[in-house]
Design an enzyme around this catalytic site. Structure first.
Site, PDB file in Angstrom:
ATOM      1  N   LYS A  42     104.590  -5.384  78.634  1.00 15.53           N
ATOM      2  CA  LYS A  42     103.831  -4.392  78.718  1.00 15.53           C
ATOM      3  C   LYS A  42     104.163  -3.462  79.604  1.00 15.53           C
ATOM      4  O   LYS A  42     103.470  -2.750  80.587  1.00 15.53           O
ATOM      5  CB  LYS A  42     102.356  -4.980  79.200  1.00 15.53           C
ATOM      6  CG  LYS A  42     102.477  -6.107  78.639  1.00 15.53           C
ATOM      7  CD  LYS A  42     102.042  -5.886  77.475  1.00 15.53           C
ATOM      8  CE  LYS A  42     101.506  -5.081  76.771  1.00 15.53           C
ATOM      9  NZ  LYS A  42     101.794  -4.393  75.176  1.00 15.53           N
ATOM     10  N   HIS A  97     112.935  -8.837  76.728  1.00 17.11           N
ATOM     11  CA  HIS A  97     112.305  -9.648  77.928  1.00 17.11           C
ATOM     12  C   HIS A  97     112.519 -10.936  78.389  1.00 17.11           C
ATOM     13  O   HIS A  97     111.913 -11.007  80.004  1.00 17.11           O
ATOM     14  CB  HIS A  97     111.122  -9.924  77.707  1.00 17.11           C
ATOM     15  CG  HIS A  97     110.178  -8.468  76.573  1.00 17.11           C
ATOM     16  ND1 HIS A  97     109.887  -7.357  77.920  1.00 17.11           N
ATOM     17  CD2 HIS A  97     109.388  -8.786  75.288  1.00 17.11           C
ATOM     18  CE1 HIS A  97     109.097  -6.843  76.872  1.00 17.11           C
ATOM     19  NE2 HIS A  97     108.743  -7.778  75.402  1.00 17.11           N
ATOM     20  N   SER A 127      97.005  -5.048  81.387  1.00 14.37           N
ATOM     21  CA  SER A 127      97.651  -3.933  79.843  1.00 14.37           C
ATOM     22  C   SER A 127      97.891  -6.308  79.013  1.00 14.37           C
ATOM     23  O   SER A 127      97.663  -6.099  77.909  1.00 14.37           O
ATOM     24  CB  SER A 127      99.389  -3.802  79.775  1.00 14.37           C
ATOM     25  OG  SER A 127      99.268  -3.192  78.384  1.00 14.37           O
TER      26      SER A 127
HETATM   27  P1  A3P Z   1      98.490  -0.246  78.383  1.00  9.26           P
HETATM   28  O1  A3P Z   1      97.671  -1.805  77.625  1.00  9.26           O
HETATM   29  O2  A3P Z   1      98.454  -0.288  79.698  1.00  9.26           O
HETATM   30  O3  A3P Z   1      97.719   1.334  77.723  1.00  9.26           O
HETATM   31  P2  A3P Z   1     104.927  -2.191  76.205  1.00  9.26           P
HETATM   32  O4  A3P Z   1     105.742  -1.682  75.110  1.00  9.26           O
HETATM   33  O5  A3P Z   1     106.197  -2.941  77.570  1.00  9.26           O
HETATM   34  O6  A3P Z   1     104.560  -3.521  75.889  1.00  9.26           O
HETATM   35  O7  A3P Z   1     103.559  -1.472  77.262  1.00  9.26           O
HETATM   36  C1  A3P Z   1     102.690  -1.191  76.565  1.00  9.26           C
HETATM   37  C2  A3P Z   1     102.338  -0.541  77.608  1.00  9.26           C
HETATM   38  O8  A3P Z   1     103.217   1.154  77.595  1.00  9.26           O
HETATM   39  C3  A3P Z   1     100.808   0.160  76.824  1.00  9.26           C
HETATM   40  O9  A3P Z   1     100.330   0.686  77.904  1.00  9.26           O
HETATM   41  C4  A3P Z   1     101.134   1.110  76.066  1.00  9.26           C
HETATM   42  O10 A3P Z   1      99.708   1.963  75.749  1.00  9.26           O
HETATM   43  C5  A3P Z   1     101.540   1.648  77.366  1.00  9.26           C
HETATM   44  N1  A3P Z   1     102.487   3.490  76.584  1.00  9.26           N
HETATM   45  C6  A3P Z   1     103.550   3.098  75.398  1.00  9.26           C
HETATM   46  N2  A3P Z   1     104.021   3.913  75.125  1.00  9.26           N
HETATM   47  C7  A3P Z   1     103.156   5.146  76.224  1.00  9.26           C
HETATM   48  C8  A3P Z   1     103.530   6.485  76.509  1.00  9.26           C
HETATM   49  N3  A3P Z   1     104.130   7.224  75.753  1.00  9.26           N
HETATM   50  N4  A3P Z   1     102.648   6.830  77.188  1.00  9.26           N
HETATM   51  C9  A3P Z   1     101.842   6.245  77.826  1.00  9.26           C
HETATM   52  N5  A3P Z   1     101.793   5.039  78.391  1.00  9.26           N
HETATM   53  C10 A3P Z   1     102.523   4.273  77.210  1.00  9.26           C
END
Ligand code: A3P
Length: 285
Positions: A42, A97, A127
């Protein structure tokens, strides 16, 4: 039904990992041309996968729109990525991860480059909590308060955020590693892409910055089924319980933390991170 696998002292989702797949990751034969995205969950993993896909394709959006992210940038440790790991051409874009101590020996024997993406842990906790509702391979998180306690104790799946960040930071003089934050991507996507390009020794092709702005925005990725996990079956990710691309903002913790939770978090953060020199610091107040 959630199943847990324990490896190197941390709990991991058994639906995605086996001892064999985790051992495979720990002994991975990195190539000098490999680029590894390392993150605590996240923290902006998928965003970085999208950015590097676009950079590697010289701004051509077709791979990002036709190939799922876990095939474009497969996880070293996950069962379902094995085929993609075999097939990926050079230079390989890889994801993990895993904590640093698991991969550091194999990485130190190689010249592979590592991009570590970190995010304000308060936003990571929020998140991750929401993600537990749709990710059926993770345990029921219970209340936010109960989850936050586990997050601070490091007993959630993937282990302690503090250990993860400190572990990878501890490798900065031993590995070819670039440290990037989710907040920097928000603040200056093109500037961060320039930094990535310098680090990777991969000049940005004309039009790549415009392609990044167009295809790596939250709105564009929310619509891109190859980046938002919407094609994953509901028994693995139940999208009726929330979206993977949830909010994509900085500071959402302010809408979730009570003053008491915030004080406890700050205290733990100070205990764990007080002496750590982070390349970029988050506003924690
Ligand atoms: P939120 O749950 O706060 O919205 P990961 O890819 O490491 O699992 O992280 C997921 C988080 O990154 C989520 O956060 C997701 O919405 C956010 N995310 C992914 N792509 C994004 C983008 N282009 N701009 C902003 N946030 C992004």
């Amino acid at each position: 039904m959630e199943v847990t696998e324990t490896f190197a002292g941390i709990a991991l989702p058994g639906h995605l990992h086996t001892q064999e797949s985790l051992g495979f990751a720990a002994a991975f034969a990195f190539r000098p041309t490999d680029v590894l995205i390392a993150t605590y969950p996240k923290s902006g993993t998928t965003w970085m996968q999208e950015i590097l896909t676009l950079m590697f394709s010289l701004g051509d959006a077709r791979p990002a729109k036709t190939i799922p992210n876990w095939e474009r940038a497969p996880w070293l440790e996950q069962i379902y990525c094995r085929e993609a790991l075999r097939d990926t051409e050079t230079p390989r874009l890889l994801t993990t991860h895993m904590p640093a101590h698991v991969l550091a020996p194999a990485l130190q024997r190689s010249k592979a480059k590592v991009i570590y993406v970190a995010r304000n842990p308060k936003d990571v906790a929020v998140s991750f909590y929401h993600f537990h509702h749709l990710a059926k391979f993770l345990p029921d998180p219970g209340s936010f308060d109960a989850f936050l306690t586990q997050f601070l104790e490091g007993t959630v799946h993937y282990g302690s955020w503090f250990d993860h960040v400190k572990g990878w930071l501890g490798q900065r003089h031993l590995l070819d590693i670039l440290y990037v934050t989710y907040e920097e991507l928000h603040q200056d996507l093109c500037g961060t892409a320039q930094r990535l390009s310098t680090f990777l020794g991969c000049p940005l092709a004309p039009g790549t910055l415009a392609a990044l702005e167009q295809h790596c925005s939250f709105a564009a990725m929310r619509e891109n089924a190859m980046a938002n996990y919407s094609l994953i079956p509901p028994e693995i990710m139940d999208h009726s319980q929330g979206r993977f691309m949830r909010k994509g903002v900085v500071g959402d913790w302010r809408d979730h933390f009570s003053p008491q939770q915030n004080a406890l978090f700050n205290q733990r953060y100070q205990e764990e991170m007080g002496d750590v020199e982070l390349p970029t610091q988050w506003p924690m107040a």
